[in-house]
Design an enzyme around this catalytic site. Structure first.
Site, PDB file in Angstrom:
ATOM      1  CE  LYS A  19       4.077  -7.899   1.790  1.00 24.66           C
ATOM      2  NZ  LYS A  19       3.847  -6.970   0.452  1.00 24.66           N
ATOM      3  CG  ASN A  20       7.301  -5.466   0.658  1.00 29.66           C
ATOM      4  OD1 ASN A  20       6.409  -6.347   0.203  1.00 29.66           O
ATOM      5  ND2 ASN A  20       7.014  -4.465   1.338  1.00 29.66           N
ATOM      6  NE  ARG A  34      -1.092  -9.502  -1.028  1.00 33.55           N
ATOM      7  CZ  ARG A  34      -0.799  -8.302  -0.944  1.00 33.55           C
ATOM      8  NH1 ARG A  34      -2.042  -7.461  -0.403  1.00 33.55           N
ATOM      9  NH2 ARG A  34       0.254  -7.918  -1.254  1.00 33.55           N
ATOM     10  CG  ASP A  83       4.071  -1.377   4.360  1.00 31.43           C
ATOM     11  OD1 ASP A  83       3.301  -0.476   3.941  1.00 31.43           O
ATOM     12  OD2 ASP A  83       4.951  -1.761   3.819  1.00 31.43           O
ATOM     13  CB  CYS A 110      -2.634  -3.303   0.004  1.00 33.21           C
ATOM     14  SG  CYS A 110      -2.389  -4.532   0.844  1.00 33.21           S
TER      15      CYS A 110
HETATM   16  N1  EPU Z   1       4.559   6.437  -7.024  1.00 31.13           N
HETATM   17  C1  EPU Z   1       4.515   7.114  -8.050  1.00 31.13           C
HETATM   18  N2  EPU Z   1       4.816   6.688  -9.220  1.00 31.13           N
HETATM   19  C2  EPU Z   1       5.324   5.552  -9.359  1.00 31.13           C
HETATM   20  C3  EPU Z   1       5.666   4.859  -8.071  1.00 31.13           C
HETATM   21  C4  EPU Z   1       5.113   5.318  -6.965  1.00 31.13           C
HETATM   22  O1  EPU Z   1       3.825   8.294  -8.060  1.00 31.13           O
HETATM   23  O2  EPU Z   1       5.723   5.242 -10.379  1.00 31.13           O
HETATM   24  C5  EPU Z   1       4.214   7.020  -5.521  1.00 31.13           C
HETATM   25  C6  EPU Z   1       2.979   6.152  -4.913  1.00 31.13           C
HETATM   26  O3  EPU Z   1       1.677   6.472  -5.338  1.00 31.13           O
HETATM   27  C7  EPU Z   1       3.518   6.383  -3.592  1.00 31.13           C
HETATM   28  C8  EPU Z   1       4.737   6.673  -3.310  1.00 31.13           C
HETATM   29  O4  EPU Z   1       5.449   6.919  -4.634  1.00 31.13           O
HETATM   30  O5  EPU Z   1       2.839   7.462  -3.063  1.00 31.13           O
HETATM   31  C9  EPU Z   1       5.521   5.547  -2.668  1.00 31.13           C
HETATM   32  O6  EPU Z   1       5.111   4.303  -3.676  1.00 31.13           O
HETATM   33  P1  EPU Z   1       6.253   3.110  -3.686  1.00 31.13           P
HETATM   34  O7  EPU Z   1       6.732   2.809  -5.082  1.00 31.13           O
HETATM   35  O8  EPU Z   1       7.394   3.323  -2.847  1.00 31.13           O
HETATM   36  O9  EPU Z   1       5.600   1.952  -3.112  1.00 31.13           O
HETATM   37  P2  EPU Z   1       5.630   0.303  -3.854  1.00 31.13           P
HETATM   38  O10 EPU Z   1       6.795  -0.026  -4.368  1.00 31.13           O
HETATM   39  O11 EPU Z   1       4.416   0.093  -4.841  1.00 31.13           O
HETATM   40  C10 EPU Z   1       6.064  -0.624  -1.657  1.00 31.13           C
HETATM   41  C11 EPU Z   1       5.571  -2.147  -0.713  1.00 31.13           C
HETATM   42  C12 EPU Z   1       4.493  -1.484   0.328  1.00 31.13           C
HETATM   43  C13 EPU Z   1       4.940  -0.012   0.930  1.00 31.13           C
HETATM   44  C14 EPU Z   1       5.543   0.949   0.081  1.00 31.13           C
HETATM   45  C15 EPU Z   1       5.981   2.066   0.573  1.00 31.13           C
HETATM   46  C16 EPU Z   1       6.406  -3.906  -2.056  1.00 31.13           C
HETATM   47  C17 EPU Z   1       5.933  -4.892  -2.909  1.00 31.13           C
HETATM   48  N3  EPU Z   1       5.360  -3.139  -1.676  1.00 31.13           N
HETATM   49  O12 EPU Z   1       5.205  -0.426  -2.537  1.00 31.13           O
HETATM   50  O13 EPU Z   1       4.192  -2.392   0.957  1.00 31.13           O
HETATM   51  O14 EPU Z   1       3.837   0.483   1.405  1.00 31.13           O
HETATM   52  O15 EPU Z   1       6.727   0.288  -0.964  1.00 31.13           O
HETATM   53  O16 EPU Z   1       7.109   1.704   1.639  1.00 31.13           O
HETATM   54  O17 EPU Z   1       7.639  -3.730  -1.781  1.00 31.13           O
HETATM   55  C18 EPU Z   1       2.892  -3.751   2.130  1.00 31.13           C
HETATM   56  O18 EPU Z   1       3.835  -4.552   2.423  1.00 31.13           O
HETATM   57  O19 EPU Z   1       1.930  -3.937   2.939  1.00 31.13           O
HETATM   58  C19 EPU Z   1       2.848  -2.665   1.236  1.00 31.13           C
HETATM   59  C20 EPU Z   1       1.911  -2.230   0.888  1.00 31.13           C
END
Ligand code: EPU
Length: 427
Positions: free
Chosen positions: A22-23, A397, A305, A117
């Site tokens: 998915k990601n 999803r 996750d 989420c």
């Molecule tokens: N963060 C910041 N600033 C930013 C971006 C992130 O402070 O600009 C912080 C977040 O608040 C968090 C940490 O950095 O504490 C990590 O966030 P990250 O950006 O890595 O998460 P994401 O890209 O929004 C993706 C996956 C999530 C998964 C996380 C961590 C996708 C679409 N989503 O989210 O997947 O939990 O990486 O591995 O790739 C899921 O699939 O169920 C899911 C939630």
């Protein structure tokens, strides 16, 4: 208004085929915008987040053809739209990848604050930091994020936080900028590497994905390609936990065992047997579940996750486990549901202390987010008797054909459509 009805207590046995990640899919679909040509994307999981991404591409003017259930041809040659429709962008988190891709190709993009989420605050300051370093201006107005920058120029970006999303948006926005971009303190998840491989197949020059430092040399043009998405690490991990937690024996096929190592290591410590094959893993358990410590971290640490799924299994371990959530502020919302099933879990901030109980009892349950929902499915499979899980749209999803896959492993699970007319007559 659909729900799952699960009659648990049956060890899962048999084989299951893992779908595309998915990601990775939700990053690669927006990246087809950069190709400005025809891309054939294979192994796309048939899940609602992929549907939403395809609808966004279509709304922006891409031509899309379904070649088979998991393969689409996407032609973005004549695409002109740069504003992602609100209702679509609010349906999933990954809509923010359209910012990087549209900015790179058209010099502007507008996306509503993304949904997805509810895991606590989900800022995008690091994404905007990358855009701004390349010369783009951003503004946030009434829930809409706009970015603009006609002539993006390569830059040095040090991410203050390891972020999957910011690393991916950094790559998307840099691939056609003038000169070289160096992204430091990058996320190293398998889907980051998969996106880099896709971009390179389309003519980009991205090096170092999978390490802390990614170097992107801007190219003037990119082109279409045929690309197959990697298997979903978290879907595979979910079936691994389901096999171990129910005391089953399952061959999980179409996986990259290397991507599963952090999950395999913890499952083995908790008493499961995991056999690694070329592109499959076999997971079984006959003995007790042993208590362990888990700390979620960016890749190659234990993935956040998988945290709710492992906690469910540890709720019946022979002793006390501790689970520390290192990524999200609000990822223990499923604990209240597990408590209804008889679990003994105390949450204090980012730490859950899980006192193993002999068994979980069936209960009516509600999925609060995608992985919490998957964890409740495993909990219901473990409990002797009938549990019902509401709000399963969260689960759908991210998990392709979950009912069919579990049924093939011997689970007694049904997806029940609630009939609103019958419901109102009953009231
Ligand atoms: N963060 C910041 N600033 C930013 C971006 C992130 O402070 O600009 C912080 C977040 O608040 C968090 C940490 O950095 O504490 C990590 O966030 P990250 O950006 O890595 O998460 P994401 O890209 O929004 C993706 C996956 C999530 C998964 C996380 C961590 C996708 C679409 N989503 O989210 O997947 O939990 O990486 O591995 O790739 C899921 O699939 O169920 C899911 C939630």
């Amino acid at each position: 208004m659909e729900k799952f009805v699960i009659n648990g207590g049956v060890p899962l046995k048999g084989e299951v085929e893992i779908s595309g990640a998915k990601n990775a899919a939700v990053a690669i679909l927006p990246a087809t915008i950069l190709a400005a040509g025809k891309c054939v994307v294979e192994n796309l999981p048939a899940i609602s987040d992929v549907d939403v991404s395809l609808h966004i591409l279509q709304a922006l003017g891409a031509q899309i053809r379904l070649l088979n259930r998991n393969t689409y041809e996407i032609d973005t040659t004549f695409m002109t739209g740069t504003e992602v429709p609100d209702d679509l962008s609010r349906q999933m988190r990954a809509s923010y990848y359209f910012l990087g891709a549209l900015l790179s190709r058209f010099g502007r993009a507008q996306v509503a604050m993304p949904g997805g989420c509810n895991l606590g605050p989900r800022p995008i300051d690091q994404h905007l930091k990358a855009f701004s370093a390349l010369g783009a201006a951003d503004s946030v107005d009434y829930g809409m994020i706009s970015v603009r920058g006609k002539e993006l120029t390569g830059a040095h970006v040090f991410f203050d936080k390891v972020s999957v999303g910011a690393t991916i948006n950094g790559m998307l926005s840099a691939v056609m900028a003038q000169g070289q971009t160096v992204l430091e303190n990058c996320a190293k998840e398998p889907h980051v590497v998969d996106l880099a491989n896709f971009l390179n197949m389309c003519g980009a020059d991205v090096r170092g994905a999978g390490t802390d430092v990614i170097k992107v040399r801007g190219v003037q043009r990119m082109h279409g390609c045929t690309y197959s998405i990697i298997p979903d690490q978290i879907e595979a991990g979910s079936y691994m936990v389901a096999a171990a937690a129910t005391g089953g024996d399952v061959l999980i096929k179409n996986v990259i065992p290397k991507h599963l190592e952090p999950i395999t290591a913890k499952l083995v410590m908790a008493g499961a047997e995991v056999q690694e094959l070329d592109d499959a893993v076999r997971v079984s358990r006959t003995g007790e579940i042993r208590p362990i410590k888990i700390n979620t971290m960016p890749h190659p640490g234990f993935p956040t996750d998988m945290q709710p799924l492992m906690s469910v299994m540890l709720s019946v371990a022979d002793g006390t486990s501790t689970v520390t959530e290192g990524i999200w502020d609000n990822r223990f919302r499923y604990v209240d549901e597990l408590t209804k099933m008889g679990a003994n879990i105390q949450v204090d901030g980012q730490v859950a202390v899980i006192e193993g109980v002999p068994e979980l009892m069936p209960a009516p349950l509600r999925a609060s987010d995608l992985r919490a929902g998957a964890a409740l499915v495993v909990a219901a499979l473990m409990a002797n008797g009938t549990s019902e899980i509401d709000e399963i749209s969260h689960i759908e999803r991210g998990y392709e054909r979950i009912v069919e896959k579990l049924e093939a492993l011997g689970a007694d699970i049904r997806r029940v459509e609630r009939n609103p007319a019958a419901l109102s007559q009953a009231l």
